[in-house]
Design a protein around this motif. Structure first.
Motif, PDB file in Angstrom:
ATOM      1  N   ILE A   8      35.496  37.993  35.230  1.00 29.27           N
ATOM      2  CA  ILE A   8      35.422  38.085  33.770  1.00 29.27           C
ATOM      3  C   ILE A   8      35.656  39.525  33.315  1.00 29.27           C
ATOM      4  N   ASN A   9      35.132  40.484  34.058  1.00 30.39           N
ATOM      5  CA  ASN A   9      35.364  41.892  33.713  1.00 30.39           C
ATOM      6  C   ASN A   9      36.849  42.240  33.813  1.00 30.39           C
ATOM      7  N   ILE A  10      37.532  41.692  34.814  1.00 26.17           N
ATOM      8  CA  ILE A  10      38.973  41.939  34.958  1.00 26.17           C
ATOM      9  C   ILE A  10      39.738  41.344  33.777  1.00 26.17           C
ATOM     10  N   LEU A  11      39.375  40.116  33.393  1.00 25.20           N
ATOM     11  CA  LEU A  11      40.030  39.493  32.239  1.00 25.20           C
ATOM     12  C   LEU A  11      39.791  40.297  30.964  1.00 25.20           C
ATOM     13  N   ASN A  12      38.603  40.844  30.841  1.00 23.64           N
ATOM     14  CA  ASN A  12      38.307  41.679  29.661  1.00 23.64           C
ATOM     15  C   ASN A  12      39.130  42.961  29.664  1.00 23.64           C
ATOM     16  N   THR A 110      43.682  37.551  53.585  1.00 23.68           N
ATOM     17  CA  THR A 110      42.229  37.631  53.440  1.00 23.68           C
ATOM     18  C   THR A 110      41.636  38.914  54.004  1.00 23.68           C
ATOM     19  N   GLU A 111      42.464  39.798  54.551  1.00 17.17           N
ATOM     20  CA  GLU A 111      41.928  41.059  55.068  1.00 17.17           C
ATOM     21  C   GLU A 111      42.244  42.240  54.153  1.00 17.17           C
ATOM     22  N   GLN A 112      42.732  41.984  52.955  1.00 17.62           N
ATOM     23  CA  GLN A 112      43.138  43.086  52.086  1.00 17.62           C
ATOM     24  C   GLN A 112      42.910  42.722  50.631  1.00 17.62           C
ATOM     25  N   ASP A 113      42.854  43.742  49.786  1.00 11.76           N
ATOM     26  CA  ASP A 113      42.794  43.535  48.342  1.00 11.76           C
ATOM     27  C   ASP A 113      44.204  43.436  47.785  1.00 11.76           C
ATOM     28  N   ALA A 114      44.339  42.664  46.716  1.00  9.65           N
ATOM     29  CA  ALA A 114      45.590  42.614  45.962  1.00  9.65           C
ATOM     30  C   ALA A 114      45.424  43.476  44.707  1.00  9.65           C
ATOM     31  N   CYS A 115      46.432  43.463  43.834  1.00  7.95           N
ATOM     32  CA  CYS A 115      46.330  44.227  42.587  1.00  7.95           C
ATOM     33  C   CYS A 115      47.391  43.739  41.613  1.00  7.95           C
ATOM     34  N   PHE A 116      47.272  44.167  40.380  1.00  5.73           N
ATOM     35  CA  PHE A 116      48.367  44.012  39.426  1.00  5.73           C
ATOM     36  C   PHE A 116      48.434  45.265  38.569  1.00  5.73           C
ATOM     37  N   ASN A 206      42.727  46.547  40.596  1.00  4.69           N
ATOM     38  CA  ASN A 206      42.552  45.954  41.916  1.00  4.69           C
ATOM     39  C   ASN A 206      41.965  44.551  41.809  1.00  4.69           C
ATOM     40  N   LEU A 207      42.381  43.697  42.746  1.00  7.55           N
ATOM     41  CA  LEU A 207      41.836  42.355  42.875  1.00  7.55           C
ATOM     42  C   LEU A 207      41.131  42.276  44.221  1.00  7.55           C
ATOM     43  N   PRO A 208      39.827  42.469  44.248  1.00  9.80           N
ATOM     44  CA  PRO A 208      39.101  42.409  45.520  1.00  9.80           C
ATOM     45  C   PRO A 208      39.040  40.980  46.042  1.00  9.80           C
ATOM     46  N   LEU A 209      38.778  40.854  47.322  1.00 11.84           N
ATOM     47  CA  LEU A 209      38.714  39.535  47.936  1.00 11.84           C
ATOM     48  C   LEU A 209      37.662  38.642  47.289  1.00 11.84           C
ATOM     49  N   LEU A 212      39.067  36.048  44.804  1.00 10.55           N
ATOM     50  CA  LEU A 212      40.187  35.202  45.218  1.00 10.55           C
ATOM     51  C   LEU A 212      40.022  33.766  44.713  1.00 10.55           C
ATOM     52  N   THR A 213      38.831  33.201  44.851  1.00  9.45           N
ATOM     53  CA  THR A 213      38.597  31.841  44.360  1.00  9.45           C
ATOM     54  C   THR A 213      38.746  31.772  42.854  1.00  9.45           C
ATOM     55  N   ASP A 214      38.290  32.800  42.140  1.00  9.30           N
ATOM     56  CA  ASP A 214      38.469  32.858  40.686  1.00  9.30           C
ATOM     57  C   ASP A 214      39.945  32.825  40.316  1.00  9.30           C
ATOM     58  N   VAL A 215      40.740  33.585  41.054  1.00  6.69           N
ATOM     59  CA  VAL A 215      42.177  33.638  40.780  1.00  6.69           C
ATOM     60  C   VAL A 215      42.806  32.267  40.998  1.00  6.69           C
ATOM     61  N   ASP A 216      42.441  31.613  42.104  1.00  8.70           N
ATOM     62  CA  ASP A 216      42.975  30.273  42.377  1.00  8.70           C
ATOM     63  C   ASP A 216      42.622  29.299  41.245  1.00  8.70           C
ATOM     64  N   ASN A 217      41.373  29.328  40.812  1.00  5.03           N
ATOM     65  CA  ASN A 217      40.946  28.417  39.746  1.00  5.03           C
ATOM     66  C   ASN A 217      41.639  28.745  38.427  1.00  5.03           C
ATOM     67  N   PHE A 218      41.805  30.025  38.143  1.00  6.79           N
ATOM     68  CA  PHE A 218      42.455  30.444  36.903  1.00  6.79           C
ATOM     69  C   PHE A 218      43.905  29.963  36.866  1.00  6.79           C
ATOM     70  N   LEU A 219      44.636  30.151  37.970  1.00  9.47           N
ATOM     71  CA  LEU A 219      46.032  29.713  38.030  1.00  9.47           C
ATOM     72  C   LEU A 219      46.136  28.192  37.952  1.00  9.47           C
ATOM     73  N   LEU A 220      45.214  27.498  38.608  1.00  6.85           N
ATOM     74  CA  LEU A 220      45.208  26.042  38.561  1.00  6.85           C
ATOM     75  C   LEU A 220      45.009  25.542  37.138  1.00  6.85           C
ATOM     76  N   GLN A 221      44.048  26.131  36.430  1.00  8.47           N
ATOM     77  CA  GLN A 221      43.746  25.699  35.065  1.00  8.47           C
ATOM     78  C   GLN A 221      44.851  26.090  34.083  1.00  8.47           C
TER      79      GLN A 221
END
Length: 259
Positions: A8-12, A110-116, A206-209, A212-221
């Motif tokens: 939620i903080n990232i979305l904000n 799963t061994e690294q952070d992503a980002c945008f 940064n997108l910490p590990l 990851l589940t939040d990102v999956d759910n967000f893209l799905l929705q």
């Protein structure tokens, strides 16, 4: 399951950035350490002349050998080259946050952070061209003039934000736009001594590990899938092969009421 406070903080952060800026572009990286280099300048050569020679050679080969598959040339051909994986001086961005998030997630290990990244493209062009307008390439010199004119048109030293003709279904679906890397060979965040980063017009999130589940759910929705990003048979095949997340039950019965 609710979204985590971290997500939620990232979305904000995204919402605050977009609220302050008039035009925002997004780019996702599956590894937080990836640099803002175009494909061409990710190769390690000793001289600018080598890069330009490779760039011209790639253009000629794609034009001459691919003539049965396309009728494009010049800037429009460059866009096709980029979207089919040729190493060009273009760097992919999108007007859509979800597109950037999809590409950050697509190869996320799963061994690294992503980002945008979030970019104000008009601020970049103000630095490079002295104007806040986005560059529409077909209104100026041709790409071939940049490649082959000798003392004529020359690539700038620093990146330029381009608003391209969207001449493929993928570009349309992804709301694709580009920055074109300059001859300084520096990644975008290092250009102008990092001025865009310092000004807050180029921001890395940064997108910490842990999200990851939040990102999956967000893209799905949001309805973002391989097939919506790549609306062709390749994209459909990827989606069919991706057995993860919610998978609706399918029936082959013409009349579900008949057992």
């Amino acid at each position: 399951m609710t979204y985590s406070k971290e997500w939620i903080n990232i979305l904000n952060l995204v919402n605050d950035f977009c609220s302050e800026k008039k035009v925002v572009w997004f780019r996702g990286h599956s590894h937080s350490e990836f640099q803002l280099h175009s494909g061409l300048f990710r190769k390690e050569y000793d001289s600018l002349e080598t890069y330009i020679h490779l760039e011209a050679l790639s253009y000629r080969k794609f034009l001459n050998l691919g003539h049965l598959h396309h009728t494009e040339r010049d800037w429009n051909l460059l866009y096709l080259m980029q979207h089919h994986g040729v190493r060009t001086r273009l760097l992919d961005w999108s007007e859509s946050f979800t597109t950037a998030l999809f590409f950050a997630r697509s190869s996320w290990r799963t061994e690294q952070d992503a980002c945008f990244w979030m970019l104000v493209p008009t601020s970049l062009n103000k630095l490079t061209r002295g104007k806040t307008q986005l560059l529409v390439p077909y209104e100026g010199p041709t790409y071939e003039e940049y490649l082959f004119s000798g003392e004529g048109a020359r690539f700038s030293e620093n990146s330029i934000a381009l608003y391209p003709v969207r001449n493929s279904n993928r570009m349309i679906s992804q709301l694709g736009v580009f920055t074109m890397q300059g001859n300084s060979m520096l990644p975008l965040d290092k250009e102008y001594n990092g001025f865009l980063v310092q000004k807050g017009d180029l921001v890395k999130i940064n997108l910490p590990l842990s999200v990851l589940t939040d990102v999956d759910n967000f893209l799905l929705q949001a309805g973002v899938t391989d097939y919506t990003m790549f609306p062709d048979l390749d994209g459909l095949a990827r989606q069919v092969n991706r057995i993860q997340g919610y998978w609706p039950r399918l029936t082959l019965k013409m009349n579900p009421s008949i057992d």
